[in-house]
Write a protein that holds these residues in place. Structure first.
Motif, PDB file in Angstrom:
ATOM      1  N   HIS A 229       4.928 -16.665   3.934  1.00  0.00           N
ATOM      2  CA  HIS A 229       4.705 -16.316   2.526  1.00  0.00           C
ATOM      3  C   HIS A 229       3.221 -16.119   2.188  1.00  0.00           C
ATOM      4  O   HIS A 229       2.822 -16.236   1.031  1.00  0.00           O
ATOM      5  N   GLN A 230       2.427 -15.784   3.206  1.00  0.00           N
ATOM      6  CA  GLN A 230       0.992 -15.566   3.001  1.00  0.00           C
ATOM      7  C   GLN A 230       0.601 -14.101   3.192  1.00  0.00           C
ATOM      8  O   GLN A 230      -0.590 -13.780   3.194  1.00  0.00           O
ATOM      9  N   ALA A 231       1.571 -13.219   3.334  1.00  0.00           N
ATOM     10  CA  ALA A 231       1.261 -11.800   3.562  1.00  0.00           C
ATOM     11  C   ALA A 231       0.680 -11.179   2.297  1.00  0.00           C
ATOM     12  O   ALA A 231       1.274 -11.266   1.219  1.00  0.00           O
ATOM     13  N   THR A 232      -0.462 -10.549   2.436  1.00  0.00           N
ATOM     14  CA  THR A 232      -1.075  -9.850   1.315  1.00  0.00           C
ATOM     15  C   THR A 232      -0.355  -8.522   1.091  1.00  0.00           C
ATOM     16  O   THR A 232       0.339  -8.021   1.995  1.00  0.00           O
ATOM     17  N   PRO A 233      -0.509  -7.912  -0.083  1.00  0.00           N
ATOM     18  CA  PRO A 233       0.058  -6.571  -0.276  1.00  0.00           C
ATOM     19  C   PRO A 233      -0.434  -5.580   0.784  1.00  0.00           C
ATOM     20  O   PRO A 233       0.332  -4.731   1.250  1.00  0.00           O
ATOM     21  N   LEU A 234      -1.700  -5.704   1.183  1.00  0.00           N
ATOM     22  CA  LEU A 234      -2.243  -4.818   2.213  1.00  0.00           C
ATOM     23  C   LEU A 234      -1.489  -5.006   3.533  1.00  0.00           C
ATOM     24  O   LEU A 234      -1.135  -4.019   4.197  1.00  0.00           O
ATOM     25  N   LYS A 235      -1.232  -6.247   3.892  1.00  0.00           N
ATOM     26  CA  LYS A 235      -0.491  -6.528   5.123  1.00  0.00           C
ATOM     27  C   LYS A 235       0.929  -5.950   5.041  1.00  0.00           C
ATOM     28  O   LYS A 235       1.435  -5.377   6.006  1.00  0.00           O
ATOM     29  N   ARG A 236       1.554  -6.075   3.888  1.00  0.00           N
ATOM     30  CA  ARG A 236       2.923  -5.592   3.732  1.00  0.00           C
ATOM     31  C   ARG A 236       2.990  -4.077   3.915  1.00  0.00           C
ATOM     32  O   ARG A 236       3.866  -3.560   4.616  1.00  0.00           O
ATOM     33  N   LEU A 289      -2.778   0.392  -4.533  1.00  0.00           N
ATOM     34  CA  LEU A 289      -3.443  -0.788  -3.999  1.00  0.00           C
ATOM     35  C   LEU A 289      -4.886  -0.429  -3.664  1.00  0.00           C
ATOM     36  O   LEU A 289      -5.128   0.433  -2.822  1.00  0.00           O
ATOM     37  N   PRO A 290      -5.870  -1.050  -4.331  1.00  0.00           N
ATOM     38  CA  PRO A 290      -7.267  -0.654  -4.141  1.00  0.00           C
ATOM     39  C   PRO A 290      -7.706  -0.611  -2.675  1.00  0.00           C
ATOM     40  O   PRO A 290      -8.383   0.327  -2.250  1.00  0.00           O
ATOM     41  N   GLU A 291      -7.291  -1.631  -1.880  1.00  0.00           N
ATOM     42  CA  GLU A 291      -7.738  -1.692  -0.488  1.00  0.00           C
ATOM     43  C   GLU A 291      -7.157  -0.564   0.351  1.00  0.00           C
ATOM     44  O   GLU A 291      -7.729  -0.167   1.363  1.00  0.00           O
ATOM     45  N   PHE A 292      -6.020  -0.040  -0.053  1.00  0.00           N
ATOM     46  CA  PHE A 292      -5.326   0.992   0.710  1.00  0.00           C
ATOM     47  C   PHE A 292      -5.600   2.385   0.157  1.00  0.00           C
ATOM     48  O   PHE A 292      -5.530   3.386   0.875  1.00  0.00           O
ATOM     49  N   CYS A 293      -5.927   2.437  -1.103  1.00  0.00           N
ATOM     50  CA  CYS A 293      -6.006   3.711  -1.825  1.00  0.00           C
ATOM     51  C   CYS A 293      -6.970   4.702  -1.166  1.00  0.00           C
ATOM     52  O   CYS A 293      -6.631   5.858  -0.967  1.00  0.00           O
ATOM     53  N   GLU A 294      -8.140   4.227  -0.817  1.00  0.00           N
ATOM     54  CA  GLU A 294      -9.159   5.131  -0.278  1.00  0.00           C
ATOM     55  C   GLU A 294      -8.693   5.743   1.045  1.00  0.00           C
ATOM     56  O   GLU A 294      -8.894   6.931   1.294  1.00  0.00           O
ATOM     57  N   LEU A 295      -8.073   4.916   1.905  1.00  0.00           N
ATOM     58  CA  LEU A 295      -7.600   5.417   3.196  1.00  0.00           C
ATOM     59  C   LEU A 295      -6.487   6.440   3.018  1.00  0.00           C
ATOM     60  O   LEU A 295      -6.481   7.490   3.650  1.00  0.00           O
ATOM     61  N   VAL A 296      -5.526   6.142   2.126  1.00  0.00           N
ATOM     62  CA  VAL A 296      -4.404   7.051   1.900  1.00  0.00           C
ATOM     63  C   VAL A 296      -4.919   8.385   1.359  1.00  0.00           C
ATOM     64  O   VAL A 296      -4.521   9.458   1.792  1.00  0.00           O
TER      65      VAL A 296
END
Length: 300
Positions: A229-236, A289-296
């Motif tokens: 239960h420690q998975a971040t949205p980025l990990k998911r 998701l801010p951490e993913f947005c730029e890559l996508v």
């Protein structure tokens, strides 16, 4: 007779009668049980065209690396060139039931423990390279009319994944329910390391998911179990990306096998569906998701 000759050679037997009892017909191999001095063993016999899909030298190296691991199949013999393998039969055990969440919990715990070990080999599993390789083995163009579009979408995830991978370990690669055995004492064994190589452990989580055709709600539950239960949205979303990628991988594998029964199965169709569906989930949702947005956005 060739199988019997191998067994007699390994166990240094002369005129002993050996009965081979079919255990299962797998997607790449056949397996038989036999007994010697009241001990039961399994011999794996490589299937037709398996040499095009499995690198037996690499498999041999993996088994050498994990030979002291307590909860992997007890190996007796492996042919480094042709892939015949003999191991002890794990008594009073069964493959994990993908509908039993207690068993799923147990095997995900075992998988995570395996990932945490310091096992190392010299080869790694390049999932995109294998997608292309299995495609090259197809006798004809893909059966799916939108294959080129789907593949292009999956390839757009490669630079995203490359920028998200953090940890490398020896991974099973074929970490599916059929490759976990649960004993009556609730010990869990990992078996069949044909594809094992260095990779990102998160890929193994995706592999576990796609084989048993879990839906999204079940997938999120599996992610929560593995990551406690420690998975971040980025990990998911990273694992969602892997689900899409390995969906195409195993879809191509099914087409490369040239087995009509397999190709027309729900398994084969669902692998392709995973590729399309989870690519779209990542593309539609991860941009929020801010951490993913730029890559996508960079590689969309």
């Amino acid at each position: 007779m060739h199988i019997l000759d191998i067994i007699k050679s390994v166990f240094n037997l002369q005129n002993t009668d050996i009965e081979l009892i079919p255990l299962k017909q797998g997607m790449t191999n056949d397996s038989f049980i036999f007994s010697i001095n009241n001990e039961r063993y399994i011999i794996r016999v490589p299937g037709i065209n398996t040499e095009k899909i499995i690198n037996r030298h690499q498999e041999y190296d993996v088994y050498q690396a994990i030979k002291d691991e307590e909860f992997v199949e007890p190996l007796i013999y492996i042919d480094r060139d042709k892939g015949y393998k003999i191991s002890k039969f794990i008594e009073n055990s069964h493959t994990v039931n993908p509908k039993d969440w207690n068993e799923i919990n147990a095997c995900l715990k075992r998988l995570k423990e395996f990932h945490s070990q310091s096992h190392r080999v010299e080869h790694y599993f390049d999932v995109f390279e294998h997608i292309n390789y299995y495609e090259s083995l197809m006798p004809n163009a893909s059966k799916y009319e939108d294959y080129k579009e789907t593949k292009k979408n999956i390839e757009s995830l490669e630079p995203i994944i490359e920028n998200l991978v953090k940890d490398w370990a020896l991974c099973h690669i074929d970490a599916v329910c059929d490759n976990f055995l649960v004993t009556e004492n609730q010990d869990v064994y990992l078996i069949d390391f044909e594809y094992a190589a260095m990779q990102d452990p998160d890929l193994d989580v995706a592999m576990f998911i796609v084989y048993s055709l879990f839906n999204r709600q079940e997938i999120d539950r599996i992610i929560d179990i593995y990551f406690e239960h420690q998975a971040t949205p980025l990990k998911r979303y990273k694992i969602y990306s892997y689900i899409a990628i390995v969906g195409l991988l195993w879809s191509n594998w099914c087409e490369a096998k040239q087995d009509q029964e397999l190709l027309n199965s729900s398994y084969a169709q669902q692998q392709y569906n995973y590729a399309k569906t989870f690519y779209q989930i990542v593309f539609d949702e991860a941009r929020n998701l801010p951490e993913f947005c730029e890559l996508v956005d960079s590689y969309a």
